[in-house]
Design a protein around this motif. Structure first.
Motif, mmCIF file in Angstrom:
data_model
loop_
_atom_site.group_PDB
_atom_site.id
_atom_site.type_symbol
_atom_site.label_atom_id
_atom_site.label_comp_id
_atom_site.label_asym_id
_atom_site.label_seq_id
_atom_site.Cartn_x
_atom_site.Cartn_y
_atom_site.Cartn_z
ATOM 1 N N SER A 196 21.998 24.937 36.791
ATOM 2 C CA SER A 196 23.085 25.510 36.270
ATOM 3 C C SER A 196 24.575 25.767 36.039
ATOM 4 C CB SER A 196 23.355 27.773 36.246
ATOM 5 O OG SER A 196 23.140 28.044 37.540
ATOM 6 N N ASP A 197 25.127 25.160 35.235
ATOM 7 C CA ASP A 197 26.395 24.850 35.700
ATOM 8 C C ASP A 197 27.826 25.879 36.364
ATOM 9 O OD1 ASP A 197 29.411 23.754 35.762
ATOM 10 O OD2 ASP A 197 29.172 23.474 33.135
ATOM 11 N N ASP A 198 28.142 25.138 37.658
ATOM 12 C CA ASP A 198 28.562 25.866 38.250
ATOM 13 C C ASP A 198 29.974 26.719 37.407
ATOM 14 O OD1 ASP A 198 27.523 25.494 40.510
ATOM 15 O OD2 ASP A 198 28.468 23.232 41.754
ATOM 16 N N ASP A 199 30.569 25.930 37.139
ATOM 17 C CA ASP A 199 32.073 27.028 35.610
ATOM 18 C C ASP A 199 31.357 28.519 34.771
ATOM 19 O OD1 ASP A 199 33.483 25.216 36.829
ATOM 20 O OD2 ASP A 199 33.362 24.189 35.115
ATOM 21 N N ILE A 200 29.851 27.867 34.622
ATOM 22 C CA ILE A 200 29.540 29.251 34.397
ATOM 23 C C ILE A 200 28.475 30.040 35.125
ATOM 24 C CG2 ILE A 200 27.625 29.350 32.285
ATOM 25 C CD1 ILE A 200 30.393 27.855 31.023
ATOM 26 N N GLU A 206 25.018 26.933 24.057
ATOM 27 C CA GLU A 206 25.803 26.030 23.912
ATOM 28 C C GLU A 206 26.844 26.002 25.285
ATOM 29 O OE1 GLU A 206 26.743 23.460 20.465
ATOM 30 O OE2 GLU A 206 24.705 23.135 20.332
ATOM 31 N N GLN A 207 27.772 27.848 24.301
ATOM 32 C CA GLN A 207 28.473 28.278 25.547
ATOM 33 C C GLN A 207 28.297 27.920 27.041
ATOM 34 O OE1 GLN A 207 29.449 32.372 23.242
ATOM 35 N NE2 GLN A 207 31.210 32.419 25.697
ATOM 36 N N LEU A 208 27.206 27.902 27.754
ATOM 37 C CA LEU A 208 26.331 28.547 28.481
ATOM 38 C C LEU A 208 26.145 26.829 29.144
ATOM 39 C CD1 LEU A 208 24.749 31.508 28.377
ATOM 40 C CD2 LEU A 208 26.625 31.566 28.539
ATOM 41 N N THR A 243 19.273 31.306 19.468
ATOM 42 C CA THR A 243 20.417 30.171 20.494
ATOM 43 C C THR A 243 21.477 31.089 20.998
ATOM 44 O OG1 THR A 243 22.128 31.326 18.217
ATOM 45 C CG2 THR A 243 20.848 28.737 17.951
ATOM 46 N N THR A 244 20.248 32.263 21.227
ATOM 47 C CA THR A 244 21.007 32.776 21.914
ATOM 48 C C THR A 244 20.001 33.511 23.083
ATOM 49 O OG1 THR A 244 20.970 35.247 20.987
ATOM 50 C CG2 THR A 244 22.902 34.015 20.948
ATOM 51 N N PRO A 245 20.460 33.687 24.199
ATOM 52 C CA PRO A 245 19.542 34.111 25.548
ATOM 53 C C PRO A 245 18.842 36.202 24.628
ATOM 54 C CG PRO A 245 21.265 33.810 27.030
ATOM 55 C CD PRO A 245 21.590 34.028 25.166
#
Length: 89
Positions: A21-25, A37-39, A70-72
Motif C-alpha cells: 500500500s502506498d503510504d500516501d493512501i 487507480e485513485q487508491l 473498478t472499485t472495492p
C-alpha cells in the motif's frame, strides 16, 4: 473453499499482502466507492489481487469481470457472487 462472505477487510488484507500500500493512501478509511487507480492500485496489482483471491477462496474470476470491477465495492460483489455460485453448484 471458504463458505463465508468476502469482506472489505479481506480485500484490504489481500491488497496489502500482494501489492502493498502506498503510504500516501489510507486504505483503512471509507474506500468502498473509490477507484482502485485513485487508491494507487493499477491493473497489474489488481490481477495479482484476483489471483490471490482465486487461490484463497477456490473460485475463478474471469479477467474481463475483474477489470470491470473498478472499485472495492464492485470487486467484493463480484467475489461474493462467485462464492454463492460455487456453493450452489
Amino acid at each position: 473453499m471458504s463458505t463465508k462472505n468476502f469482506t472489505l477487510d479481506d480485500l484490504k488484507r489481500i491488497l496489502r499482502e500482494g501489492a502493498g500500500s502506498d503510504d500516501d493512501i489510507d486504505i483503512d478509511g471509507d474506500i468502498l466507492d473509490a477507484g482502485f487507480e485513485q487508491l494507487g492500485y493499477e491493473s497489474l496489482a489488481l490481477l495479482e489481487t484476483g489471483s490471490r483471491i482465486e487461490r484463497e477462496y477456490g473460485i475463478t474470476l474471469d479477467e474481463p469481470s475483474l477489470v470491470d470491477a473498478t472499485t472495492p465495492r464492485a470487486l467484493i460483489a463480484l467475489v461474493n457472487a462467485h462464492l454463492a455460485d460455487s456453493l450452489a453448484a
